[in-house]
Write a protein that holds these residues in place. Structure first.
Motif, PDB file in Angstrom:
ATOM      1  N   ALA A  69       0.852  -1.191   0.000  1.00  0.00           N
ATOM      2  CA  ALA A  69       0.000   0.000   0.000  1.00  0.00           C
ATOM      3  C   ALA A  69       0.887   1.240   0.000  1.00  0.00           C
ATOM      4  N   GLY A  70       1.950   1.190   0.791  1.00  0.00           N
ATOM      5  CA  GLY A  70       2.873   2.314   0.868  1.00  0.00           C
ATOM      6  C   GLY A  70       3.575   2.554  -0.460  1.00  0.00           C
ATOM      7  N   VAL A  71       3.992   1.479  -1.108  1.00  0.00           N
ATOM      8  CA  VAL A  71       4.683   1.635  -2.392  1.00  0.00           C
ATOM      9  C   VAL A  71       3.767   2.317  -3.397  1.00  0.00           C
ATOM     10  N   VAL A  72       2.508   1.872  -3.439  1.00  0.00           N
ATOM     11  CA  VAL A  72       1.568   2.456  -4.401  1.00  0.00           C
ATOM     12  C   VAL A  72       1.338   3.931  -4.081  1.00  0.00           C
ATOM     13  N   MET A  73       1.133   4.242  -2.796  1.00  0.00           N
ATOM     14  CA  MET A  73       0.890   5.634  -2.420  1.00  0.00           C
ATOM     15  C   MET A  73       2.113   6.490  -2.746  1.00  0.00           C
ATOM     16  N   PHE A  74       3.277   5.938  -2.438  1.00  0.00           N
ATOM     17  CA  PHE A  74       4.511   6.686  -2.671  1.00  0.00           C
ATOM     18  C   PHE A  74       4.670   6.985  -4.155  1.00  0.00           C
ATOM     19  N   SER A  75       4.375   5.995  -4.993  1.00  0.00           N
ATOM     20  CA  SER A  75       4.578   6.236  -6.420  1.00  0.00           C
ATOM     21  C   SER A  75       3.601   7.281  -6.936  1.00  0.00           C
ATOM     22  N   SER A  76       2.444   7.405  -6.260  1.00  0.00           N
ATOM     23  CA  SER A  76       1.491   8.420  -6.737  1.00  0.00           C
ATOM     24  C   SER A  76       2.043   9.832  -6.551  1.00  0.00           C
TER      25      SER A  76
END
Ligand code: HEM
Ligand SMILES: [Cu+2]
Lengths: 613, 192
Positions: A161-168
């Motif tokens: 979840a963090g990776v996805v949010m970070f990439s946003s």
């Protein structure tokens, strides 16, 4: 008498303990023997706790850093932000005169990300994830969680979840910018704002992964507490930490699926063309052909999670604080059962007050009245808890360690922020207060700062259990006093600005004459925020320095606590106890009884002892 | 790997994994309850399309219930060490599950044919959401049965406590999904 002062937990557990033949299976030998399985894909609850904590710290720095950037905009709107361009790139526009301004769109993205990150990644995963994992098995006398595998998956879903949010954050259209509550239509129509495009898609994906993580964790916590308590550990003997984590997990399990249901409908509206939440919308003067939905329906679904969520954040902090207050005041917690019942009452009530966030959304005022009443009733169990904490301190033999200071600070914050909740809970007063800085002040003090204080109390107190070393106390005290004073300096003035009607979520107030006299206040708040942020970096330095260089722990039970985690060896291995598992003979709060300082839970009750639980 | 589990099983009537599964079911139920509540709230607001659910959904309900029966029978034969019946019924249940999914899909087509489309009035959209997400969960249930089939055919037949537990977990999942569908369809029928 002597058994208390000189007792050796190993001998006691060997004599009294319960043999589960754990080590006969030789798990310890082949289990997690290489680096990857030990530190990365670990299934040991203690390692997973550290993973949650350090990931949470990472996000706390990002999330708080964002708030500094938007506070600069609010406090010093006329200053050039050109120096931030290397970090923010095109989101800082530089004019011919060399003055850099923050893109308004990105301001909203920052505010949104700040809220989302702090609420979900830091104060839910970082707080409850860390301490539920660390303390549940250790304090109830279990070898590990009921399902170590699901436990590991819980962390990795959070990580994903963090990776996805970070990439946003790196999208050319920017991350989602419609507020952490993601109200439609902003969250549904990609054409509504640039953050509503790909940014919102990633936001939803990330949060759905996050819900999965919370559910996997929660299933484990509940099952472990109910099924894996050691002999003698009845529910009424559990430390309040465990009660808090347990009830938190139940709330999460009942409310997070509802959040997911709302997000799925948002996805349907976004991607498949349904109209659950859309109706009568004009974009650029043109009517949208999507009709029949209701945006208020989303608000109902969201706040059905949203309000319990604030208790998901605060209950673990309350549990940690209750434990720390009792241990460092050398007194039993006052009103143990009342504490448990008020946790349960808060949990129950938290499900029937959600519409107090919607007083101004056009819901029927008569329905609002019912929610006013339930909302105000929550103040009762909250007050019971506050009373009991203060009474626990009263006449205590208080040790002002960093952990204790933060626990006391928590009580202060919870009182200050809880009182403003009573203002807001009255729907008539909320007409004036809603969506102003008063609300911002309320929830930051009662939830943001208070939960952070609970977390700090927990970290300072259990750091030796996690790393076998102590954190530096001097730095800890500087950290506390700076943060305590600084946090009030930030949020106290916001009450006044809010009462004067200054709305939240505005990029700039320069064009509003009515608010111009708050310039100095806003500057003051921003400066305080920067100082407090700096102090948190001091904490981070202290944390990592102490992991490797902190004062070594030489005895198992440095705080003289009764609970089971302190009977494990300093370097706690897999399975927590090297031999048998301890058996419990008493509740967790036998402090200062019969002239003795404390009785560990593993100590059998002797004949001449006064009453115990 | 069941480190924690081994210690106190003897003192508890219910196995922790089974308990955990029940808790998981409770949270899935919450998700569907949220949708059905949203349905009620939205319906009360008016502008609501009235239509009759195509018959195929009712036939399919019977089929799903039947698959629960076959799976349960398979479990009983497993305990009684009737190997071939156990394996056969396991396969039958799996196929019934697949058929259910196919028929649900045909049900969607029937819905579209009577003018109830996904993107139309929310009254119709909700039916797609309910059945779609239930279908996704059925896929999960089928995966569990599939694993059971692999075990049944790959391992030597033997009734052990561990395999019994595994079967019971699969059975619980499948019965639960059955119950979930019953809840959904009863809800839709009663509401319209
Ligand atoms: C005495 C108990 C409390 C009462 C009566 C209360 C009441 C309220 C009300 C009525 C609002 C809505 C204000 C508005 O939007 O106009 C609100 C907002 C909020 N409260 Fe509380 N509250 C209480 C305690 C808490 C606690 C313990 C927490 C968290 C731990 C919390 C967190 C929040 C948050 C996060 C918001 C703002 C959400 C947003 O709009 O972004 N509150 N509170
Ligand atoms: Cu609330």
């Amino acid at each position: 008498m002597d058994t208390v002062t000189t007792f050796d937990p190993d001998i006691l557990i060997e004599e009294q303990g319960y043999d589960d033949h754990f080590h006969d299976h030789h798990h310890g030998d082949k289990y997690q023997s290489n680096f990857i399985t030990h530190y990365v894909f670990s299934q040991d609850h203690k390692i997973i706790a550290k993973q949650f904590l350090i990931t949470g710290m990472f996000w706390a720095i990002i999330g708080a850093g964002m708030s500094i950037i938007f506070r600069l905009q609010l406090g010093f709107p006329e200053e050039s932000l050109a120096w931030l361009q290397p970090l923010l790139g095109k989101w800082i526009a530089i004019n011919e005169a060399g003055i850099g301004t923050l893109d308004p769109q990105f301001y909203y993205a920052l505010v949104t990300m700040h809220g989302t990150i702090l609420v979900f990644f830091v104060l839910t995963a970082g707080l409850s994830g860390t301490f539920s994992n660390l303390l549940i098995p250790l304090q109830i006398g279990a070898r590990d969680m009921a399902s170590p595998l699901l436990n590991m998956l819980s962390y990795w879903f959070f990580f994903l979840a963090g990776v996805v949010m970070f990439s946003s954050l790196f999208l050319s259209t920017g991350p989602f910018s419609g507020g952490w509550t993601a109200y439609p239509p902003l969250s549904i129509l990609p054409q509504a704002s640039s953050g509503s495009a790909a940014g919102m898609t990633l936001w939803t994906v990330s949060l759905i992964l996050f819900v999965v993580s919370v559910l996997l964790g929660g299933i484990n916590y509940i099952t472990t507490v109910l099924n894996l308590r050691t002999k003698g550990m009845t529910m009424w003997r559990m430390p309040l930490t465990i009660w808090a984590f347990f009830v938190t997990a139940i709330i999460g399990l009942l409310s997070f699926p509802v959040l997911a249901s709302a997000f799925f409908l948002v996805i349907f509206d976004r991607e498949l063309g349904t109209s659950f939440f859309l109706s009568d919308i004009y974009i650029g003067g043109e009517a949208l052909d999507r009709v029949g939905g209701s945006p208020v329906l989303y608000q109902h679904l969201f706040w059905f999670l949203g309000h319990p969520e604030v208790y998901i954040i605060i209950l673990p902090a309350m549990g940690l604080v209750s434990e720390v207050l009792s241990v460092h005041a050398r007194k039993p917690i006052f009103g143990y059962k009342a504490m448990v019942y008020s946790i349960l009452a808060i949990a129950f009530l938290s499900f029937i007050v959600w519409a107090h966030h919607m007083f101004m959304s056009g819901v029927n005022p008569f329905i609002s009245n019912i929610f006013v009443i339930f909302t105000l009733i929550i103040a009762v169990p909250s007050a019971v808890k506050v009373f009991n904490w203060i009474t626990t301190l009263y006449g205590g033999n208080i040790r002002f360690t960093s952990a204790m200071l933060f626990a006391i600070g928590f009580v202060s914050m919870f009182i200050s922020g809880g009182l403003t909740g009573i203002f807001l809970g009255n729907s008539a007063i909320d007409i004036q207060m809603h969506d102003t800085y008063f609300v911002v002040a309320h929830f930051h003090i009662v939830m943001g700062i208070a939960a952070f204080f609970g977390m700090f109390a927990g970290i300072y107190n259990w750091f030796p259990k996690m790393y076998g070393r102590f954190m530096n106390e001097t730095l800890g005290k500087i950290h506390f006093w700076g943060t305590f004073i600084g946090a009030y300096a930030i949020f106290w003035p916001m009450h006044y600005i809010g009462m004067a009607g200054v709305p939240r979520r505005y990029y700039s107030f320069e064009t509003f004459d009515a608010f111009s006299h708050f310039d100095a206040t806003n500057k003051f708040i921003t400066v305080a925020a920067i100082v407090v942020f700096g102090l948190q970096l001091l904490f981070v330095v202290n944390f990592f320095y102490s992991i490797w260089k902190g004062k070594r722990m030489t005895t198992r039970n440095p705080w003289g606590a009764t609970t089971l985690e302190w009977t494990t060896p300093i370097d706690t291995g897999h399975g927590n106890w090297p031999g048998k598992i301890p058996v419990v003979h008493r509740w967790a709060y036998d402090y200062g009884k019969d002239g003795r300082e404390f009785y560990p839970q593993i100590l059998p009750v002797s004949e001449d002892e006064s009453e115990t639980h | 790997m069941d480190v924690a589990v081994s210690n106190q099983q003897t003192r508890n009537k219910i196995h922790p994994h089974k308990f955990a599964l029940w808790v998981a079911c409770a949270s899935i139920t919450m998700m569907f309850m949220a949708w059905t509540s949203a349905y009620v709230v939205r319906q009360a607001a008016g502008n609501w399309l009235e239509f009759r659910l195509p018959n195929i959904f009712f036939i399919n309900t019977a089929l799903l219930l039947f698959s629960s029966v076959t799976l349960h029978a398979s479990y009983i034969f497993f305990k009684r060490e009737k190997e071939s019946l156990y394996k056969g019924l396991l396969l039958v249940s799996f196929l019934l599950g697949i058929t259910f999914l196919v028929l649900q899909y045909i049900g969607w087509q029937d819905l579209t044919n009577i003018g109830v489309e996904l993107t139309g009035n929310p009254a119709g959209s909700f039916v797609y959401v309910f059945s779609g997400f239930h279908g996704l969960h059925i896929c999960g249930g089928l995966a569990a049965i599939f694993v059971a089939i692999v075990h049944a055919f790959a391992l030597k037949f033997k009734v052990t406590a561990k395999r019994k537990l595994r079967f019971e977990l699969t059975l619980t999942i499948w019965h639960y999904l059955d119950f979930l569908w019953l809840y959904i369809i009863t809800f839709i029928v009663l509401q319209s």
